[in-house]
Design an enzyme around this catalytic site. Structure first.
Site, PDB file in Angstrom:
ATOM      1  N   HIS A 221       0.843  -1.217   0.000  1.00  0.00           N
ATOM      2  CA  HIS A 221       0.000   0.000   0.000  1.00  0.00           C
ATOM      3  C   HIS A 221       0.874   1.262   0.000  1.00  0.00           C
ATOM      4  CE1 HIS A 221       0.606  -0.285   4.319  1.00  0.00           C
ATOM      5  NE2 HIS A 221      -0.428  -1.073   4.549  1.00  0.00           N
ATOM      6  N   ASP A 279      -7.014  -3.969   0.598  1.00  0.00           N
ATOM      7  CA  ASP A 279      -6.792  -3.902   2.048  1.00  0.00           C
ATOM      8  C   ASP A 279      -8.118  -4.103   2.778  1.00  0.00           C
ATOM      9  OD1 ASP A 279      -5.163  -3.713   4.275  1.00  0.00           O
ATOM     10  OD2 ASP A 279      -5.169  -1.523   4.343  1.00  0.00           O
TER      11      ASP A 279
END
Length: 390
Positions: A221, A279
């Site tokens: 991320h 996520d």
């Protein structure tokens, strides 16, 4: 059974085709043929002319979905349930993700992964171990009590798992803070087949460059749980963008990273090196407004998942929405956004000869979507596993 899917446009992962169909058999793509072909022994299935048949989406960072949190129940059943829960969003393959936790949870998750991945059509492509070998300085919502350096036992467990997963075409993805893991350990893990990503890190630009020479090939991320870029301390984000050969996962929800910065990231990296992740957490695929993580309540509000004090705790987004955001927020062509959800994550894992394309020999894993990326059907191993019409 052979099936011939025809009637709609096809995105092969490389090009858009009209007037063609896909012949599948034994869970694989056998051929691309003219739409009016009548392959011997094949069931002919006509899809909506307004639909688009595309390679199934892969999500390499799924903490939970469908009310299940992998940390809470690191079992075969939980891994399979998470994979099933994201099928309505066109996802055909996932890495159930274990975030920083006590050693017993890590051992349990690693212990069941090969069994979960070995089930044909499960959609489990291995495991993403996101911590505990990360930075307390950049922990995000991770529990600092469990953050630590890897022991020799940890290294052996992860290497053995990578070896056990390889025959199943599955992988171990390990997120680490390179400043807290030795060069020797990084190189040893990479040599054993563990896919290494830098994340939850405060490493310097120089340390990230060193780590990439030791086997770190990606970034988790990108931009989150990392220090901001500064003129004299560019840090991991700048190192990630400068690297020509590394991959970067991107949460395209409009909350984790400003759309303007995401555009810069896409412009900086070579094509094919940024892929989408969600996520995702347990509320995805449900109507739940809260869930429990590390004993504290996480709230689902305004498209975000946060603690009471506003700390982001995963993301409230599915892969189909992430693709739409790439088109609407970032100005990406639909074909490129689709690659970011299929071909590029497959390439990062070294699975680009199996997933991410509709071509002979590839897995018959598909998403059938509208032009606005609304999923209609999801196919795994040449069979429908989810349909909007039930």
């Amino acid at each position: 059974m052979k099936r011939f899917l025809t009637g709609c446009r096809i995105f092969t992962g490389e090009a858009l085709l009209s007037g063609h169909g896909v012949l599948v058999a034994n869970g694989r793509v056998e051929a691309l043929l003219p739409a009016d072909a009548k392959p011997e022994g094949a069931e002919i299935l006509c899809l909506s002319p307004d639909a688009l048949l595309t390679p199934g989406f892969l999500d390499l960072q799924v903490n939970g979905a469908g009310g299940v949190l992998f940390n809470e129940t690191p079992t075969v059943a939980a891994a399979h349930r998470i994979a099933e829960a994201v099928r309505p969003f066109g996802v055909t393959g996932v890495l159930p993700t274990l975030i920083t936790d006590k050693k017993e949870a890590l051992d349990a998750a690693c212990g069941i992964t090969a069994d979960a991945a070995s089930v044909t059509g499960s959609g489990v492509l291995g495991i993403h171990v996101e911590g505990p070998f990360i930075s307390k300085e950049r922990k995000g919502v991770h529990n600092p009590d469990f953050i630590r350096a890897p022991s020799e036992e940890d290294l052996e467990t992860l290497k053995a798992l990578a070896n056990k997963l390889a025959p199943h075409n599955a992988r171990v993805l390990l997120t680490v803070a390179p400043e807290n893991v030795s060069d020797a350990s990084l190189a040893d893990l990479a040599k054993a087949g563990v896919v290494l990503a830098a994340g939850h890190t405060a490493a310097t630009y120089e340390r990230i460059e060193e780590a990439t020479h030791m086997g770190v090939t990606g970034f988790t991320h990108l931009g989150n749980a990392m220090p901001p870029v500064q003129n004299r301390a560019p840090g991991p984000v700048a190192a990630a963008l400068a690297g020509r050969d590394t991959w970067c996962g991107l949460i395209a929800d409009g909350h984790h990273i400003h759309p303007g910065l995401m555009k810069v990231m896409l412009a900086a990296k070579p094509a094919g090196k940024i892929f989408l992740v969600t996520d995702a957490m347990p509320p995805v695929g449900t109507d739940a407004e809260t869930f429990i993580l590390y004993g504290q309540t996480i709230y689902r509000r305004d498209g975000k998942l946060t603690t009471e004090d506003g700390t982001l705790a995963g993301a409230d987004i599915d892969m189909a929405s992430a693709i739409r955001n790439c088109v609407k927020l970032l100005g990406q062509p639909l074909t490129e956004a689709l690659r970011m959800a299929s071909l590029y994550p497959a390439a990062y894992l070294g699975l680009e000869r199996t997933y991410g394309r509709i071509a002979p020999g590839f897995a018959a894993d598909f998403a059938v979507i509208t032009e606005d990326v609304e999923p209609l059907e999801t196919w795994v191993q040449g069979a429908v596993v989810w349909s909007k019409d039930g």
